[in-house]
Write a protein that holds these residues in place. Structure first.
Motif, short mmCIF file in Angstrom:
data_model
loop_
_atom_site.label_atom_id
_atom_site.label_comp_id
_atom_site.label_asym_id
_atom_site.label_seq_id
_atom_site.Cartn_x
_atom_site.Cartn_y
_atom_site.Cartn_z
N GLU A 91 0.82 -1.21 0.00
CA GLU A 91 0.00 0.00 0.00
C GLU A 91 0.86 1.26 0.00
O GLU A 91 0.37 2.36 -0.27
N ASN A 92 2.14 1.11 0.32
CA ASN A 92 3.06 2.25 0.32
C ASN A 92 3.40 2.61 -1.13
O ASN A 92 4.06 1.86 -1.83
N LEU A 93 2.92 3.75 -1.58
CA LEU A 93 3.10 4.13 -2.99
C LEU A 93 4.48 4.71 -3.27
O LEU A 93 4.82 4.96 -4.42
N ASN A 94 5.28 4.95 -2.22
CA ASN A 94 6.60 5.56 -2.42
C ASN A 94 7.73 4.55 -2.22
O ASN A 94 8.78 4.87 -1.69
N THR A 95 7.50 3.31 -2.63
CA THR A 95 8.51 2.27 -2.48
C THR A 95 9.74 2.59 -3.32
O THR A 95 9.65 2.95 -4.49
N VAL A 96 10.91 2.46 -2.70
CA VAL A 96 12.18 2.72 -3.41
C VAL A 96 12.52 1.52 -4.28
O VAL A 96 12.42 0.37 -3.85
N THR A 97 12.92 1.77 -5.53
CA THR A 97 13.27 0.68 -6.44
C THR A 97 14.77 0.63 -6.74
O THR A 97 15.27 -0.40 -7.18
N ASN A 98 15.48 1.73 -6.51
CA ASN A 98 16.93 1.68 -6.68
C ASN A 98 17.59 2.77 -5.84
O ASN A 98 17.00 3.82 -5.60
N ILE A 99 18.81 2.49 -5.41
CA ILE A 99 19.59 3.48 -4.65
C ILE A 99 21.04 3.44 -5.13
O ILE A 99 21.52 2.41 -5.61
N HIS A 100 21.72 4.57 -5.01
CA HIS A 100 23.16 4.64 -5.24
C HIS A 100 23.86 4.65 -3.89
O HIS A 100 23.46 5.39 -2.99
N ILE A 101 24.88 3.83 -3.74
CA ILE A 101 25.64 3.82 -2.49
C ILE A 101 26.35 5.16 -2.35
O ILE A 101 27.11 5.57 -3.22
N GLN A 102 26.09 5.86 -1.24
CA GLN A 102 26.65 7.18 -1.02
C GLN A 102 27.97 7.10 -0.26
O GLN A 102 28.21 6.17 0.51
N PRO A 103 28.86 8.09 -0.47
CA PRO A 103 30.17 8.07 0.20
C PRO A 103 30.07 7.93 1.72
O PRO A 103 30.87 7.23 2.33
N GLU A 104 29.07 8.59 2.33
CA GLU A 104 28.97 8.53 3.79
C GLU A 104 28.51 7.16 4.29
O GLU A 104 28.58 6.87 5.49
N GLU A 105 28.03 6.31 3.37
CA GLU A 105 27.59 4.96 3.75
C GLU A 105 28.71 3.93 3.59
O GLU A 105 28.53 2.75 3.93
N MET A 106 29.86 4.34 3.06
CA MET A 106 30.97 3.43 2.79
C MET A 106 31.97 3.45 3.93
O MET A 106 32.35 4.51 4.41
N GLN A 107 32.39 2.27 4.35
CA GLN A 107 33.51 2.14 5.26
C GLN A 107 34.70 1.62 4.46
O GLN A 107 34.57 0.60 3.77
N PRO A 108 35.84 2.30 4.51
CA PRO A 108 36.99 1.84 3.71
C PRO A 108 37.51 0.50 4.20
O PRO A 108 37.47 0.20 5.39
N ILE A 109 37.97 -0.30 3.26
CA ILE A 109 38.59 -1.58 3.58
C ILE A 109 40.09 -1.42 3.39
O ILE A 109 40.55 -0.89 2.37
N GLU A 110 40.86 -1.85 4.37
CA GLU A 110 42.31 -1.69 4.31
C GLU A 110 42.89 -2.74 3.37
O GLU A 110 42.97 -3.91 3.68
N PHE A 111 43.29 -2.30 2.16
CA PHE A 111 43.96 -3.16 1.21
C PHE A 111 45.41 -2.74 1.09
O PHE A 111 45.84 -1.72 1.63
N ASP A 112 46.18 -3.51 0.36
CA ASP A 112 47.55 -3.12 0.03
C ASP A 112 47.52 -1.75 -0.61
O ASP A 112 46.73 -1.48 -1.51
N THR A 113 48.37 -0.84 -0.16
CA THR A 113 48.36 0.54 -0.65
C THR A 113 48.70 0.60 -2.13
O THR A 113 48.48 1.61 -2.79
N MET A 114 49.26 -0.48 -2.69
CA MET A 114 49.63 -0.48 -4.10
C MET A 114 48.45 -0.86 -5.00
O MET A 114 48.54 -0.79 -6.20
N ALA A 115 47.33 -1.30 -4.41
CA ALA A 115 46.19 -1.75 -5.20
C ALA A 115 45.18 -0.62 -5.35
O ALA A 115 44.79 0.00 -4.37
N PHE A 116 44.77 -0.35 -6.59
CA PHE A 116 43.77 0.67 -6.86
C PHE A 116 42.48 0.02 -7.31
O PHE A 116 42.49 -1.01 -7.98
N SER A 117 41.36 0.63 -6.96
CA SER A 117 40.07 0.16 -7.45
C SER A 117 39.88 0.63 -8.89
O SER A 117 40.60 1.50 -9.38
N ASN A 118 38.89 0.04 -9.57
CA ASN A 118 38.59 0.47 -10.95
C ASN A 118 38.21 1.95 -10.99
O ASN A 118 38.48 2.65 -11.97
#
Length: 289
Positions: free
Chosen positions: A119-146
């Motif tokens: 019955e909720n007409l404002n149901t969310v169908t997609n979201i973008h992960i926001q920077p404030e929702e991300m916790q960094p993962i400690e990887f090797d400093t030599m590895a870069f993400s795409n």
């Protein structure tokens, strides 16, 4: 003396851990995602998703693409224990029905899945992960993400192409140029331009990179080692006149007796092929960004 050294070692270890540890995440602090029966929720990540965890069997999902996680409420299973099945999948408006965890190349994001009825007409169908929702993962400093590799490649592509490329090969109305080579940490970036002076557009079947022997003797086999870029800025497979792209490799070396071979191969029926040889000295002269 040993006791003092042991105490000092513990102190240093605790100090290092305190500086690098990721902040604890409590369920009560997680952002909420509303989800409704019969409607999929698409979670869009800024970088390729490595792993998704759905904490309860009330949720199900898949990865339709490398950067999208699709989650929905699971269908009620057929069970001989009907009462248990009905209680497990009986939802009330506002109920928490699980925790959704999305792990990217450099972050982890977690959400509380909250049930909303149809019955909720404002149901969310997609979201973008926001920077404030991300916790960094400690990887090797030599590895870069795409995402980071794309940023570096965009910085290069915004530079003007070199008037005098490091290498250039011409054949059959085609030209392949190695404009420049850049190095960032443990990554090598090849800035390349392809030109077509004919009136026939070029459909790329493959662009192959390999390390091969400079001299091939009749009594020996050519030892060819294929190299695959870890990232390319533009996956374009067709061009009419000009096409510039950035190809990224993990750091590599090869002796003076070998060379890097770059082959641009056209789809049949025309099948125009052009090759370029790159000496290791060209790689050693790489610029830094």
């Amino acid at each position: 003396m040993k006791a003092i050294l042991y105490t000092l070692l513990i102190f240093i270890t605790q100090l290092f851990t305190a500086q690098t540890a990721t902040k604890e995440q409590l369920i009560s602090d997680l952002p909420e995602l509303e989800i409704t029966e019969g409607i999929s929720l698409h979670i869009i990540s800024p970088e390729p998703i490595q792993y998704v965890d759905l904490s309860t069997q009330q949720l199900t999902g898949d990865l339709p693409s490398t950067q999208i996680a699709r989650v929905k409420i699971a269908d009620k299973p057929e069970s001989t224990d009907k009462e248990k099945s009905q209680n497990l999948f009986l939802h009330y408006n506002g109920d928490q029905i699980g925790v959704i965890t999305v792990v990217g190349q450099s972050f982890i994001a977690q959400y509380k899945a909250i049930y909303r009825n149809s019955e909720n007409l404002n149901t969310v169908t997609n979201i973008h992960i926001q920077p404030e929702e991300m916790q960094p993962i400690e990887f090797d400093t030599m590895a870069f993400s795409n995402l980071e590799l794309r940023k570096f490649a965009m910085d290069i592509i915004q530079k003007k192409s070199e008037k005098n490329p490091i290498r250039e090969e011409k054949n059959l109305g085609l030209s392949v140029q190695l404009n420049n080579v850049y190095v960032i940490s443990d990554y090598i970036f090849l800035d390349m331009t392809f030109k077509n002076s004919s009136n026939l557009s070029y459909d790329i079947e493959a662009l192959k990179f390999s390390v091969e022997d400079k001299k091939i003797h009749k009594a020996t086999n050519n030892q060819s080692i294929e190299m695959t870029p870890v990232f390319q800025l533009n996956p374009q497979k067709h061009f009419r006149k000009n096409f510039r792209n950035i190809y990224v490799f993990k750091k590599f070396t090869y002796p003076n007796s070998k060379m890097m071979m770059i082959r641009l191969i056209e789809e049949q029926l025309s099948g125009r092929t052009i090759e370029m040889k790159v000496n290791y000295s060209d790689i050693l002269k790489a610029d830094t960004l």
